[in-house]
Design a protein around this motif. Structure first.
Motif, PDB file in Angstrom:
ATOM      1  N   SER A 275       0.841  -1.019   0.560  1.00  0.00           N
ATOM      2  CA  SER A 275      -0.482   0.176  -0.168  1.00  0.00           C
ATOM      3  C   SER A 275       0.778   1.401   0.399  1.00  0.00           C
ATOM      4  N   ASN A 276       1.976   1.228   0.650  1.00  0.00           N
ATOM      5  CA  ASN A 276       2.985   2.366   0.320  1.00  0.00           C
ATOM      6  C   ASN A 276       3.822   2.198  -1.034  1.00  0.00           C
ATOM      7  N   ASN A 277       3.658   1.674  -2.054  1.00  0.00           N
ATOM      8  CA  ASN A 277       3.754   1.638  -3.072  1.00  0.00           C
ATOM      9  C   ASN A 277       2.843   2.789  -4.506  1.00  0.00           C
ATOM     10  N   PHE A 278       4.107   2.993  -5.382  1.00  0.00           N
ATOM     11  CA  PHE A 278       2.919   3.771  -5.823  1.00  0.00           C
ATOM     12  C   PHE A 278       2.590   2.935  -6.766  1.00  0.00           C
ATOM     13  N   PHE A 279       0.846   3.532  -7.914  1.00  0.00           N
ATOM     14  CA  PHE A 279       0.625   2.166  -8.505  1.00  0.00           C
ATOM     15  C   PHE A 279       0.741   2.426 -10.022  1.00  0.00           C
ATOM     16  N   LEU A 280       0.926   1.211 -11.083  1.00  0.00           N
ATOM     17  CA  LEU A 280       1.220   1.795 -11.990  1.00  0.00           C
ATOM     18  C   LEU A 280       0.143   2.107 -13.522  1.00  0.00           C
TER      19      LEU A 280
ATOM     20  N   LYS B  94      12.067   7.885 -12.443  1.00  0.00           N
ATOM     21  CA  LYS B  94      13.147   8.279 -11.054  1.00  0.00           C
ATOM     22  C   LYS B  94      12.325  10.248 -10.466  1.00  0.00           C
ATOM     23  N   ALA B  95      12.488  10.402 -11.261  1.00  0.00           N
ATOM     24  CA  ALA B  95      12.629  11.809 -11.002  1.00  0.00           C
ATOM     25  C   ALA B  95      10.912  11.816 -10.239  1.00  0.00           C
ATOM     26  N   ALA B  96       9.830  11.108 -11.169  1.00  0.00           N
ATOM     27  CA  ALA B  96       8.622  11.857 -10.805  1.00  0.00           C
ATOM     28  C   ALA B  96       8.642  11.288  -9.403  1.00  0.00           C
ATOM     29  N   ILE B  97       8.581   9.687  -8.778  1.00  0.00           N
ATOM     30  CA  ILE B  97       9.093   8.983  -7.970  1.00  0.00           C
ATOM     31  C   ILE B  97      10.132  10.514  -6.213  1.00  0.00           C
ATOM     32  N   ALA B  98      10.692  10.919  -6.885  1.00  0.00           N
ATOM     33  CA  ALA B  98      11.557  11.402  -6.348  1.00  0.00           C
ATOM     34  C   ALA B  98      10.831  12.478  -5.811  1.00  0.00           C
ATOM     35  N   ALA B  99       9.641  13.499  -6.868  1.00  0.00           N
ATOM     36  CA  ALA B  99       9.472  14.633  -7.061  1.00  0.00           C
ATOM     37  C   ALA B  99       7.875  14.256  -5.995  1.00  0.00           C
ATOM     38  N   GLY B 100       7.695  12.369  -6.112  1.00  0.00           N
ATOM     39  CA  GLY B 100       6.180  12.238  -5.156  1.00  0.00           C
ATOM     40  C   GLY B 100       5.151  11.863  -6.052  1.00  0.00           C
ATOM     41  N   ALA B 101       5.150  11.728  -6.716  1.00  0.00           N
ATOM     42  CA  ALA B 101       3.796  11.070  -7.784  1.00  0.00           C
ATOM     43  C   ALA B 101       3.674   9.730  -7.900  1.00  0.00           C
TER      44      ALA B 101
ATOM     45  N   LEU C  91      12.080  -4.637 -21.097  1.00  0.00           N
ATOM     46  CA  LEU C  91      12.971  -3.222 -20.145  1.00  0.00           C
ATOM     47  C   LEU C  91      11.740  -2.996 -19.101  1.00  0.00           C
ATOM     48  N   LEU C  92      10.377  -3.297 -18.790  1.00  0.00           N
ATOM     49  CA  LEU C  92       9.852  -2.750 -17.409  1.00  0.00           C
ATOM     50  C   LEU C  92      10.185  -3.183 -16.295  1.00  0.00           C
ATOM     51  N   LYS C  93      10.137  -4.388 -15.999  1.00  0.00           N
ATOM     52  CA  LYS C  93      10.199  -5.326 -14.795  1.00  0.00           C
ATOM     53  C   LYS C  93      12.030  -4.376 -14.934  1.00  0.00           C
ATOM     54  N   PRO C  94      12.962  -4.848 -15.191  1.00  0.00           N
ATOM     55  CA  PRO C  94      14.305  -3.999 -14.133  1.00  0.00           C
ATOM     56  C   PRO C  94      14.047  -2.703 -13.854  1.00  0.00           C
ATOM     57  N   LEU C  95      13.416  -1.960 -14.708  1.00  0.00           N
ATOM     58  CA  LEU C  95      12.567  -0.574 -13.845  1.00  0.00           C
ATOM     59  C   LEU C  95      12.317  -0.459 -12.873  1.00  0.00           C
ATOM     60  N   LEU C  96      11.546  -1.561 -13.104  1.00  0.00           N
ATOM     61  CA  LEU C  96      10.072  -0.681 -11.876  1.00  0.00           C
ATOM     62  C   LEU C  96      11.074  -1.524 -10.413  1.00  0.00           C
ATOM     63  N   GLU C  97      11.802  -2.188 -10.751  1.00  0.00           N
ATOM     64  CA  GLU C  97      12.530  -2.954  -9.662  1.00  0.00           C
ATOM     65  C   GLU C  97      13.554  -1.704  -8.664  1.00  0.00           C
ATOM     66  N   GLN C  98      13.888  -1.362  -9.699  1.00  0.00           N
ATOM     67  CA  GLN C  98      14.836  -0.017  -9.630  1.00  0.00           C
ATOM     68  C   GLN C  98      13.735   1.199  -8.486  1.00  0.00           C
ATOM     69  N   LEU C  99      12.373   1.746  -9.147  1.00  0.00           N
ATOM     70  CA  LEU C  99      11.407   2.647  -9.042  1.00  0.00           C
ATOM     71  C   LEU C  99      11.373   1.901  -7.393  1.00  0.00           C
ATOM     72  N   VAL C 100      10.587   0.742  -7.655  1.00  0.00           N
ATOM     73  CA  VAL C 100      10.714   0.085  -6.076  1.00  0.00           C
ATOM     74  C   VAL C 100      11.178   0.437  -5.020  1.00  0.00           C
ATOM     75  N   LYS C 101      12.723   0.307  -5.315  1.00  0.00           N
ATOM     76  CA  LYS C 101      14.057   1.138  -4.104  1.00  0.00           C
ATOM     77  C   LYS C 101      13.526   1.797  -3.876  1.00  0.00           C
ATOM     78  N   LEU C 102      13.627   2.963  -4.765  1.00  0.00           N
ATOM     79  CA  LEU C 102      13.225   4.232  -5.012  1.00  0.00           C
ATOM     80  C   LEU C 102      12.100   4.722  -3.746  1.00  0.00           C
ATOM     81  N   ARG C 103      11.621   4.476  -4.680  1.00  0.00           N
ATOM     82  CA  ARG C 103       9.843   4.655  -3.967  1.00  0.00           C
ATOM     83  C   ARG C 103      10.727   4.528  -2.075  1.00  0.00           C
ATOM     84  N   LYS C 104      11.053   3.279  -2.040  1.00  0.00           N
ATOM     85  CA  LYS C 104      11.036   3.024  -0.833  1.00  0.00           C
ATOM     86  C   LYS C 104      12.342   3.655   0.655  1.00  0.00           C
TER      87      LYS C 104
END
Length: 273
Positions: A17-22, A225-232, A258-271
């Motif tokens: 529930s703390n994740n972004f949605f896609l 990545k910038a969007a996640i950092a900005a709080g999207a 290429l989607l899975k490796p990108l999402l893996e990075q984004l989940v780490k960034l979100r945390k």
């Protein structure tokens, strides 16, 4: 936070529930094989990563550079296939509508009605979408600020619908480019709506003299990545197994593998954020 009207749509999914949605899928419904492949692949990735997922595909592309461009396989066929993906993989679905009379037509097939950026000021379209009772996702016009999207929100609320999302998709820069102003994410969140970053359309290079829109897909990760950092609150990513043969927006879609490796990075960034 994911609002209650979205958690209801995600009720069949297990997610953090703390994740972004896609919101993700191919630009347009090209075939049953394509939408089922993308729906299956992305739903599995998101389940593994705890990301709530909305399947997206356009049943018709009304805004094309050239009159000869592919627009779809027919409204009924396109909408029926989007609904089939949702039912098969127990996913909420979305597609864009272009005129007020399309709202009632599309609503039985999809969960979220998307308003294209060029049409975000069309009062009759916004209110018709609101009156269906569906969630309404309005893309910010390339010519508007985040603050000015208040008026789109007000129109939908005036029609009795509080289920609203807003999407940032870049701002016109010159004739053939877009730039992203990340201030629009918190500015639009001030309207009381979850805000989504469109990571693919914001990289378009429209109005090419060839009649085919260009793009910079190598920067999708940067935008996301910038969007996640900005709080999207959410991300919008169009993806295709082979963008080079896609019938619409191939120049700015992410290759599916290429989607899975990108999402893996984004989940780490979100945390981390």
């Amino acid at each position: 936070m994911i609002p209650a009207y979205l958690t209801e749509l995600f009720k069949h999914q297990q997610y953090d529930s703390n994740n972004f949605f896609l919101i993700a899928g191919p630009c347009v419904v090209e075939s049953e094989e394509l939408v089922m492949e993308v729906g299956d692949t992305v739903s599995r990735i998101c389940a593994d990563l705890g990301i709530p997922y909305v399947f997206k595909a356009s049943y018709r592309k009304a805004n094309r550079t050239s009159a000869s461009s592919f627009t779809g396989i027919g409204d009924d066929n396109g909408l029926s296939l989007i609904k089939k993906v949702g039912e098969t993989y127990q996913l909420p679905t979305t597609s864009d509508i272009h005129a007020h009379d399309e709202a009632a037509m599309a609503a039985p097939f999809i969960d979220i009605l998307q308003i294209p950026a060029f049409l975000c000021r069309q009062t009759d379209l916004l209110m018709a979408a609101a009156e269906t009772g569906k969630v309404v996702n309005v893309k910010k016009g390339q010519f508007l600020s985040g603050q000015s999207m208040k008026f789109a929100v007000d129109k939908i609320k005036l029609a009795g619908n509080q289920q609203i999302m807003l999407t940032e998709r870049g701002t016109t820069f010159g004739y053939q480019d877009l730039v992203v102003d990340y201030r629009n994410i918190p500015w639009m969140q001030e309207h009381g709506c979850p805000v989504i970053m469109d990571c693919t359309h914001s990289l378009q290079q429209p109005n090419q003299t060839s009649g085919v829109t260009g793009g910079n897909p190598q920067l999708i990760g940067t935008i996301a990545k910038a969007a996640i950092a900005a709080g999207a609150d959410g991300l919008f990513i169009e993806t295709h197994p082979n963008p080079s043969v896609a019938k619409s927006d191939g120049a700015n879609m992410l290759k599916l593998d290429l989607l899975k490796p990108l999402l893996e990075q984004l989940v780490k960034l979100r945390k981390a954020v």
